[in-house]
Design a protein around this motif. Structure first.
Motif, PDB file in Angstrom:
ATOM      1  N   ASN B  45       0.808  -1.227   0.000  1.00 40.28           N
ATOM      2  CA  ASN B  45       0.000   0.000   0.000  1.00 40.28           C
ATOM      3  C   ASN B  45       0.837   1.271   0.000  1.00 40.28           C
ATOM      4  OD1 ASN B  45      -2.475  -1.324   0.030  1.00 40.28           O
ATOM      5  ND2 ASN B  45      -2.413  -1.587   2.239  1.00 40.28           N
ATOM      6  N   GLN B  46       1.984   1.225   0.652  1.00 42.16           N
ATOM      7  CA  GLN B  46       2.796   2.444   0.748  1.00 42.16           C
ATOM      8  C   GLN B  46       3.931   2.473  -0.260  1.00 42.16           C
ATOM      9  OE1 GLN B  46       3.618   1.577   4.952  1.00 42.16           O
ATOM     10  NE2 GLN B  46       5.772   1.857   4.476  1.00 42.16           N
ATOM     11  N   ILE B  48       4.501   3.158  -3.468  1.00 38.79           N
ATOM     12  CA  ILE B  48       3.807   3.728  -4.629  1.00 38.79           C
ATOM     13  C   ILE B  48       4.667   3.735  -5.892  1.00 38.79           C
ATOM     14  CG2 ILE B  48       2.356   5.200  -3.159  1.00 38.79           C
ATOM     15  CD1 ILE B  48       4.166   7.553  -4.278  1.00 38.79           C
ATOM     16  N   VAL B 147       4.801   9.703   4.396  1.00 38.63           N
ATOM     17  CA  VAL B 147       4.759  10.505   3.166  1.00 38.63           C
ATOM     18  C   VAL B 147       3.673  10.010   2.207  1.00 38.63           C
ATOM     19  CG1 VAL B 147       6.084  11.205   1.127  1.00 38.63           C
ATOM     20  CG2 VAL B 147       7.175  11.157   3.366  1.00 38.63           C
ATOM     21  N   ASN B 148       3.576   8.690   2.040  1.00 43.73           N
ATOM     22  CA  ASN B 148       2.706   8.164   0.981  1.00 43.73           C
ATOM     23  C   ASN B 148       1.288   7.841   1.431  1.00 43.73           C
ATOM     24  OD1 ASN B 148       4.807   8.376  -0.789  1.00 43.73           O
ATOM     25  ND2 ASN B 148       5.360   6.214  -0.697  1.00 43.73           N
ATOM     26  N   LEU B 149       1.059   7.649   2.719  1.00 45.84           N
ATOM     27  CA  LEU B 149      -0.290   7.318   3.178  1.00 45.84           C
ATOM     28  C   LEU B 149      -0.899   8.417   4.046  1.00 45.84           C
ATOM     29  CD1 LEU B 149       0.004   3.504   4.028  1.00 45.84           C
ATOM     30  CD2 LEU B 149      -0.985   4.551   2.002  1.00 45.84           C
ATOM     31  N   MET B 150      -0.070   9.077   4.872  1.00 48.87           N
ATOM     32  CA  MET B 150      -0.620  10.015   5.846  1.00 48.87           C
ATOM     33  C   MET B 150      -0.432  11.477   5.453  1.00 48.87           C
ATOM     34  SD  MET B 150       0.772   7.819   9.067  1.00 48.87           S
ATOM     35  CE  MET B 150       0.070   8.748  10.403  1.00 48.87           C
ATOM     36  N   ASN B 151       0.306  11.739   4.367  1.00 47.73           N
ATOM     37  CA  ASN B 151       0.546  13.115   3.909  1.00 47.73           C
ATOM     38  C   ASN B 151       1.298  13.947   4.948  1.00 47.73           C
ATOM     39  OD1 ASN B 151       0.555  15.096   2.008  1.00 47.73           O
ATOM     40  ND2 ASN B 151      -1.546  15.782   2.369  1.00 47.73           N
ATOM     41  N   ARG B 173      12.050   9.814  -2.990  1.00 45.13           N
ATOM     42  CA  ARG B 173      10.706  10.230  -2.598  1.00 45.13           C
ATOM     43  C   ARG B 173      10.750  11.521  -1.770  1.00 45.13           C
ATOM     44  NH1 ARG B 173       7.130  10.970  -4.448  1.00 45.13           N
ATOM     45  NH2 ARG B 173       5.239  11.356  -3.353  1.00 45.13           N
ATOM     46  N   LEU B 176      11.685  14.505  -3.931  1.00 44.96           N
ATOM     47  CA  LEU B 176      10.541  14.968  -4.728  1.00 44.96           C
ATOM     48  C   LEU B 176       9.547  15.738  -3.866  1.00 44.96           C
ATOM     49  CD1 LEU B 176       9.789  11.902  -7.074  1.00 44.96           C
ATOM     50  CD2 LEU B 176      10.872  14.074  -7.674  1.00 44.96           C
ATOM     51  N   GLU B 177       9.414  15.339  -2.609  1.00 45.96           N
ATOM     52  CA  GLU B 177       8.456  16.008  -1.716  1.00 45.96           C
ATOM     53  C   GLU B 177       9.021  17.282  -1.108  1.00 45.96           C
ATOM     54  OE1 GLU B 177       5.305  15.545  -1.341  1.00 45.96           O
ATOM     55  OE2 GLU B 177       5.192  13.766  -2.588  1.00 45.96           O
TER      56      GLU B 177
END
Lengths: 122, 418
Positions: B45-46, B48, B147-151, B173, B176-177
């Protein structure tokens, strides 16, 4: 102008060591195990391409984010422009895998599509 | 206590558990999958990024897409998914599993149990790095979930310790963020992750990779303020004192290995001390006949595709066990020869179906021969390295030959071809 270059192919996990030689306009690639390696090497010289994955904000979703990807490779120089474009966007739940969030990104013919299902928040 | 009866119970809804559950339910048996999180899919799920599914689906998928293909199959075929269920104990005598759920305690009574509990990341405490204990030190998987699930972005300036694939992917990742990733350190003289990830995660973003280097101190009162790096001699592994330097960061990301998770069964079944997971045979069966195991809790695999294949195999075997009431008992031990590290399975039942050995070589070799039973089968492989498992298929004919010759121990060697 250089006439030789060694790079690592990123087309698959094997990671072939590619050797590139330039003869005039011709690019000669050796060390690749498949055709994809040759394409990769030629692109890497002319215009490096990458598949990019990131996230987009989701309103009223079970989760705050949906993951997204480019549905093909985009120019490496455009990666940060894409990330900036995604930061300014949000989509409404529910979202489904394959939903297009950006169409024809920078006239590349590449769409940005959702890769995670996000249902509405109950 | 609430009691639920089933034919098959799968613990863990990651890649292995989903694949196993689909195989069993397809054969007409009631199958329940219990998951402690609120959703199946596990770490997929995480994850991505793309690159999953090349072996199983012959295409490149992202983690959530890969998980979704199995989630759809589970729904269509009728796997009962019980999420937010936490296992307390496994009762071998009564073949039951005691759990806590949101509605209270619940006992599951089953004919077969398939353990798919995966692995955990090696934590900071395990590294014994001296210094302060401030906030800002995360394992790569935790940072990935943020980063990928909880923002949530974990900080501003990061350093990554360990060059495994997850560490490299997180370096990209976080960049990029909007975080500044100051570098990646690897204690070994070679990177842990795939060459393609060095290129597309570090080189593309000018993130430096420091080999033979590690973090030897962390400083910070409340939040991490700086780390101390030190280079080590490639041969002697002695610290090179004049290389010691501080790097100012508020975030340290750890990608320092995975540990198979077997707390629930480690007192019930045999554990392999090299794999650090349950001993299984080519049926995916542990040393208890009703308990099967598959995935990263058996051994840490490189690819989710391999985990899926192992999950499917355990699911098929478990279904066969439900239908027949037993499986052939006699097995032969696998003997690790030269250059063989992690290997699955570690037992082979020669009456069983054809299967695949997954082997992690101990060192890098340009060309290598994998030798089964002193030459009964020899496979030549190129560019062998510890970061990539070798898969070797064992046919029914070879199993028959092993039986015929009365070979008691299945020895596997990896020999360098000069």
């Amino acid at each position: 102008m250089m006439d030789k270059k060694d790079i690592v192919c990123i087309s698959c996990p094997i990671g072939c060591n590619l050797h590139i030689e330039f003869k005039g306009d011709e690019v000669i690639v050796t060390g690749n195990r498949c055709k994809r390696g040759e394409n990769y090497a030629v692109n890497e010289i002319k215009n490096p391409l990458r598949v990019v994955t990131s996230n987009i904000r989701v309103k009223n979703g079970k989760y705050p984010l949906a993951s997204v990807k480019t549905d093909g490779a985009i120019s490496k120089n455009n990666i940060f422009d894409l990330i900036e474009a995604l930061k300014c966007l949000s989509i409404e739940a529910p979202v489904r895998i394959g939903d297009v969030v950006i169409e024809n990104f920078k006239d590349s013919g590449i769409n940005i599509v959702v890769t995670r299902e996000v249902d509405e928040e109950m | 206590m609430n009691i639920i009866k089933t034919d098959a119970l799968v613990i863990g809804g990651g890649a292995a558990g989903m694949a196993a559950a689909v195989e069993i339910v397809e054969r007409g048996y009631k199958t329940i999958l219990i998951e402690r999180d609120n959703n199946t899919g596990g770490v997929l799920n995480q994850c991505i990024h793309n690159g999953f599914g090349l072996h199983v689906f012959k295409t490149e998928l992202t983690g959530p897409e890969y998980a979704n293909l199995f989630q759809k199959q589970m729904n269509e075929k009728g796997v009962e998914i019980h999420s937010n269920v936490f296992v307390l104990n496994i009762d071998n005598e009564n073949k039951s599993v005691i759990t806590v759920t949101s509605k209270g305690m619940c006992e599951y009574r089953t004919k077969v149990l398939i353990m798919c509990t995966g692995a955990r990341e090696r934590p900071f405490g395990n590294l014994r790095i001296p210094g302060d204990r401030p906030a800002g030190i995360y394992t790569a998987g935790v940072a990935q979930k943020f980063v990928n699930l909880m923002n949530i972005l974990p900080g501003n300036k990061a350093f990554v310790l360990g060059s495994g694939d997850i560490g490299l992917i997180m370096a990209r990742r976080l960049t990029l963020e909007g975080m500044e990733v100051k570098g990646v350190a690897e204690l070994m003289p070679f990177p842990g992750g795939l060459a393609r990830n060095i290129v597309q995660c570090l080189d593309d973003f000018d993130i430096p990779l420091h080999l033979s280097t590690s973090v030897v101190n962390v400083k910070g009162k409340k939040r991490l303020e700086s780390i101390t790096l030190c280079e080590f001699d490639k041969e002697t592994r002695e610290p090179l004192k004049n290389s010691i330097r501080d790097v100012e960061v508020d975030t340290l990301i750890l990608s320092v290995g995975l540990i198979p998770q077997n707390e629930l069964i480690e007192e019930l079944v045999d554990i392999d001390c090299v794999n650090r997971g349950a001993v299984v045979d080519n049926y995916g069966r542990t040393s208890k006949e009703w308990i099967f195991a598959a995935g990263n809790n058996v051994a840490v695999y490189d690819l989710v595709d391999f985990v899926t294949l192992e999950g499917k195999n355990a699911g098929q075997s478990a279904a066969e066990y439900i239908s027949k009431g037993n499986l052939p008992e006699k097995y032969r031990e696998v003997l690790r020869g030269e250059n063989v590290g992690v290997i699955t399975p570690v037992r082979v039942c020669t009456e069983g179906a054809p299967f695949t050995f997954f082997i992690r070589p101990k060192k890098s070799m340009d060309k290598a021969r994998v030798i089964i039973c002193d030459g009964l089968k020899v496979v030549t492989k190129i560019a062998v390295k510890p970061a990539e498992m070798i898969d070797i298929t064992i046919s029914s004919e070879l199993l028959k030959e092993i039986r015929k010759r009365g070979i008691e121990k299945i020895k596997i060697d990896i020999e360098e071809v000069k």
